[in-house]
Design a protein around this motif. Structure first.
Motif, mmCIF file in Angstrom:
data_model
loop_
_atom_site.group_PDB
_atom_site.id
_atom_site.type_symbol
_atom_site.label_atom_id
_atom_site.label_comp_id
_atom_site.label_asym_id
_atom_site.label_seq_id
_atom_site.Cartn_x
_atom_site.Cartn_y
_atom_site.Cartn_z
ATOM 1 N N VAL A 96 -4.605 0.300 2.800
ATOM 2 C CA VAL A 96 -3.438 1.094 2.221
ATOM 3 C C VAL A 96 -2.074 0.918 2.997
ATOM 4 O O VAL A 96 -1.147 0.697 2.781
ATOM 5 C CB VAL A 96 -3.903 2.366 1.947
ATOM 6 C CG1 VAL A 96 -2.754 3.196 1.718
ATOM 7 C CG2 VAL A 96 -5.040 2.526 1.340
ATOM 8 N N VAL A 97 -2.278 1.239 4.395
ATOM 9 C CA VAL A 97 -1.073 1.278 5.367
ATOM 10 C C VAL A 97 -0.246 -0.006 5.415
ATOM 11 O O VAL A 97 0.977 0.027 5.309
ATOM 12 C CB VAL A 97 -1.496 2.091 6.619
ATOM 13 C CG1 VAL A 97 -0.273 2.176 7.500
ATOM 14 C CG2 VAL A 97 -2.187 3.391 6.375
ATOM 15 N N PRO A 98 -0.843 -0.896 5.661
ATOM 16 C CA PRO A 98 -0.237 -2.158 5.557
ATOM 17 C C PRO A 98 0.731 -2.569 4.496
ATOM 18 O O PRO A 98 1.840 -2.937 4.619
ATOM 19 C CB PRO A 98 -1.059 -3.347 6.100
ATOM 20 C CG PRO A 98 -2.467 -2.600 6.729
ATOM 21 C CD PRO A 98 -2.318 -1.291 6.203
ATOM 22 N N LEU A 99 0.061 -2.270 3.334
ATOM 23 C CA LEU A 99 1.057 -2.353 2.069
ATOM 24 C C LEU A 99 1.999 -1.536 2.059
ATOM 25 O O LEU A 99 3.119 -1.664 1.720
ATOM 26 C CB LEU A 99 -0.073 -1.952 0.964
ATOM 27 C CG LEU A 99 -0.906 -3.094 0.573
ATOM 28 C CD1 LEU A 99 -1.766 -2.517 -0.521
ATOM 29 C CD2 LEU A 99 -0.640 -4.347 0.103
ATOM 30 N N LEU A 100 2.101 -0.193 2.760
ATOM 31 C CA LEU A 100 3.078 0.803 2.653
ATOM 32 C C LEU A 100 4.119 0.066 3.640
ATOM 33 O O LEU A 100 5.541 -0.069 3.634
ATOM 34 C CB LEU A 100 2.736 2.121 3.054
ATOM 35 C CG LEU A 100 1.666 2.689 2.231
ATOM 36 C CD1 LEU A 100 1.575 4.075 2.649
ATOM 37 C CD2 LEU A 100 2.286 2.718 0.642
ATOM 38 N N ARG A 154 -4.515 0.791 -4.821
ATOM 39 C CA ARG A 154 -3.661 0.558 -5.775
ATOM 40 C C ARG A 154 -2.394 1.434 -5.803
ATOM 41 O O ARG A 154 -1.249 0.934 -6.217
ATOM 42 C CB ARG A 154 -4.364 0.740 -7.187
ATOM 43 C CG ARG A 154 -3.238 0.413 -8.472
ATOM 44 C CD ARG A 154 -4.312 0.561 -9.904
ATOM 45 N NE ARG A 154 -3.238 0.247 -10.899
ATOM 46 C CZ ARG A 154 -3.589 0.588 -12.153
ATOM 47 N NH1 ARG A 154 -4.632 0.929 -12.480
ATOM 48 N NH2 ARG A 154 -2.551 0.148 -13.178
ATOM 49 N N LEU A 155 -2.458 2.696 -5.511
ATOM 50 C CA LEU A 155 -1.487 3.452 -5.269
ATOM 51 C C LEU A 155 -0.455 2.933 -4.382
ATOM 52 O O LEU A 155 0.870 3.011 -4.583
ATOM 53 C CB LEU A 155 -1.698 4.907 -4.932
ATOM 54 C CG LEU A 155 -2.564 5.822 -5.957
ATOM 55 C CD1 LEU A 155 -3.064 6.989 -5.334
ATOM 56 C CD2 LEU A 155 -1.369 6.159 -6.999
ATOM 57 N N ASP A 215 7.795 7.240 -4.175
ATOM 58 C CA ASP A 215 7.448 8.691 -3.474
ATOM 59 C C ASP A 215 6.068 9.099 -3.973
ATOM 60 O O ASP A 215 4.963 9.519 -3.072
ATOM 61 C CB ASP A 215 8.225 9.852 -3.659
ATOM 62 C CG ASP A 215 9.584 9.460 -2.822
ATOM 63 O OD1 ASP A 215 9.668 8.461 -1.970
ATOM 64 O OD2 ASP A 215 10.645 10.046 -3.064
ATOM 65 N N VAL A 216 5.790 9.371 -5.259
ATOM 66 C CA VAL A 216 4.617 9.944 -6.039
ATOM 67 C C VAL A 216 3.205 9.067 -5.576
ATOM 68 O O VAL A 216 2.395 9.613 -5.175
ATOM 69 C CB VAL A 216 4.596 10.027 -7.371
ATOM 70 C CG1 VAL A 216 3.203 10.304 -7.894
ATOM 71 C CG2 VAL A 216 5.639 11.053 -7.659
ATOM 72 N N CYS A 217 3.331 7.707 -5.389
ATOM 73 C CA CYS A 217 2.316 6.999 -5.298
ATOM 74 C C CYS A 217 1.929 6.803 -3.769
ATOM 75 O O CYS A 217 0.866 6.695 -3.419
ATOM 76 C CB CYS A 217 2.623 5.543 -5.771
ATOM 77 S SG CYS A 217 2.632 5.651 -7.736
ATOM 78 N N ALA A 218 3.188 6.683 -2.876
ATOM 79 C CA ALA A 218 2.981 6.751 -1.489
ATOM 80 C C ALA A 218 2.263 7.864 -0.992
ATOM 81 O O ALA A 218 1.176 7.766 -0.163
ATOM 82 C CB ALA A 218 4.260 6.503 -0.685
ATOM 83 N N ASP A 219 2.843 9.054 -1.426
ATOM 84 C CA ASP A 219 2.181 10.396 -1.288
ATOM 85 C C ASP A 219 0.621 10.383 -1.447
ATOM 86 O O ASP A 219 -0.193 10.926 -0.905
ATOM 87 C CB ASP A 219 2.763 11.616 -1.754
ATOM 88 C CG ASP A 219 4.314 11.737 -1.004
ATOM 89 O OD1 ASP A 219 4.514 11.102 -0.003
ATOM 90 O OD2 ASP A 219 5.141 12.567 -1.662
ATOM 91 N N GLY A 220 0.329 9.919 -2.795
ATOM 92 C CA GLY A 220 -0.983 10.107 -3.300
ATOM 93 C C GLY A 220 -1.856 8.962 -2.503
ATOM 94 O O GLY A 220 -3.093 9.442 -2.224
ATOM 95 N N ALA A 221 -1.465 8.012 -2.056
ATOM 96 C CA ALA A 221 -2.274 7.150 -1.142
ATOM 97 C C ALA A 221 -2.564 7.537 0.171
ATOM 98 O O ALA A 221 -3.628 7.479 0.565
ATOM 99 C CB ALA A 221 -1.558 5.685 -1.124
#
Length: 439
Positions: free
Chosen positions: A260-264, A224-225, A239-245
């Motif tokens: 996670v990573v494919p979403l980013l 979700r992050l 930034d906050v959510c990407a770092d959290g993920a």
């Protein structure tokens, strides 16, 4: 702090206010007058808007000097202020009945700190006025400020959360930091539901704080992050959510890498894509970063080059191979300029005549990155039909604008020329002349 004398019957002039003609025109003080008429706050203005409360606090003080009879005050019936000797003991503020919310709202914004302090004692169990208690936490009068802070510290967590946008605004004031600390503490110890309600807040500062605390408390799963980071419009939340993920993946959740990573990596936001590329290094998937060597964002390209190098591969030869036919990946020309050597300039110059406009634009950008721009090579592209190409050429020629023939630039100013060419000629003429007007 001593308190001031109050007129019996609550608001001074309340009984005469009803018969007093209201001003017909709507104005900045309209809300204050409605409250003075006894209209409840939730009917007088939008109590869910934090800026409405801040504006009310300001307007009451401004109007008090113009129409003092509207305000609960140590005043005569005419509204003129009374004064006591410095060594006199001021009387106590009293009401002969329980004041309503409208009357207390005006009193909480009163110019006299003694009135504000006395009104605070009447706001217990009146949640609609908690917003003004928040504002008084940054009051310039210490007794008022101290009393308001004590009251806010006893407020339920859900009420603090409901006033988060206002608290964060007040928190930027000189004396407002305590209110913000109380809010942060409430969010850190409150229920997950209270915090979740703020994640979608339309207030930017509130959404940022809510996501930051949610990541700290590990309330949101990594997937979700990643989705929030990929789709949210605010860069801080991204930034906050990407770092959290990524932090969640680094804590033993590597099995969820594909969630996670494919979403980013698929985000439209460069900062988020760069976080995804960095995650490839953590997972040891260095080769998976190669497609991002030609990303449209310079930040993502730089991250991809770093990851590829960590895997033992020099990205420059990859760029050179791509530049042999860059139609499908035009930004390879920019990437080569960013990490190549001066000998690569000839390969980029050859692309200046490429039939694809985007390739020509990227070739100019690559020459700029390589610091290998030659005026004679790019000058003909000032007449290019592509606006993107002309923008890149203009940026490349601005440092050497005096080397571009003025006659050529004046030709580009002709009315039948495309707009992007006229703009480029104007900028270069101005730069060459060192003035702010067209030569």
């Amino acid at each position: 702090m001593g308190a001031s004398k109050a007129m019996a019957g609550g608001l001074a002039g309340r009984s005469t206010m009803a018969s007093r003609p209201r001003r017909s025109e709507a104005g900045p003080y309209d809300v204050v007058r409605r409250l003075a008429d006894g209209v409840a706050p939730d009917r007088a203005f939008d109590v869910t808007d934090p800026d409405s409360w801040i504006d009310l606090d300001l307007r009451v003080r401004e109007l008090a000097s113009q129409e003092p009879e509207l305000m609960h005050s140590h005043a005569s019936l005419s509204g003129r202020r009374m004064h006591w000797p410095a060594d006199a003991t001021p009387p106590t503020v009293t009401w002969d009945r329980e004041p309503d919310d409208a009357e207390l709202a005006l009193a909480l914004c009163h110019r006299d700190g003694r009135i504000r302090e006395a009104a605070l004692d009447r706001t217990q169990d009146r949640p609609v006025l908690l917003a003004l208690v928040v504002i008084r936490c940054a009051d310039w009068a210490e007794p008022v400020r101290t009393r308001a802070r004590a009251m806010l510290s006893e407020a339920p967590r859900h009420q603090l959360a409901a006033h988060a946008p206002l608290i964060l605004r007040v928190g930027h004031r000189t004396r407002g930091a305590l209110a913000e600390r109380l809010l942060v503490g409430a969010l850190r110890t409150g229920t997950a539901a209270q915090l979740a309600a703020l994640l979608d807040s339309g207030d930017r500062a509130t959404a940022r704080l809510a996501h930051r605390v949610a990541v700290e408390r590990r309330l949101l799963p990594a997937a979700r992050l990643a989705r929030i980071a990929a789709r949210h419009h605010d860069t801080v939340v991204q930034d906050v959510c990407a770092d959290g993920a990524l932090a969640a993946l680094g804590e033993g959740a590597s099995g969820r890498f594909t969630e996670v990573v494919p979403l980013l990596l698929g985000s439209r936001r460069p900062r988020v894509r760069s976080a995804g590329v960095t995650a490839l290094r953590r997972a040891g998937r260095y080769g998976d970063a190669e497609p991002y060597l030609t990303d449209r964002s310079a930040v993502v390209r730089a991250c991809a080059r770093y990851v590829v190098r960590q895997g033992g591969t020099d990205p420059a030869p990859l760029y050179r191979a791509l530049c042999a036919d860059p139609t499908a990946r035009p930004t390879a020309a920019v990437g080569l300029g960013e990490c190549g050597v001066r000998d690569d300039a000839d390969a980029l110059r050859a692309l200046l005549a490429h039939p694809a406009p985007r390739v020509r634009a990227c070739a100019v950008a690559g020459l700029r990155a390589l610091d290998a721009v030659r005026v004679d090579d790019v000058r003909p592209l000032l007449a290019d039909p592509s606006a993107a190409v002309v923008r890149q050429v203009t940026a490349a020629l601005l440092p050497s604008a005096d080397q571009v023939p003025p006659s050529l630039l004046r030709e580009l100013l002709a009315g039948d020329r495309p707009r992007h060419q006229r703009i480029a000629a104007t900028r270069l003429l101005r730069s060459a002349a060192g003035t702010s007007g067209i030569v």
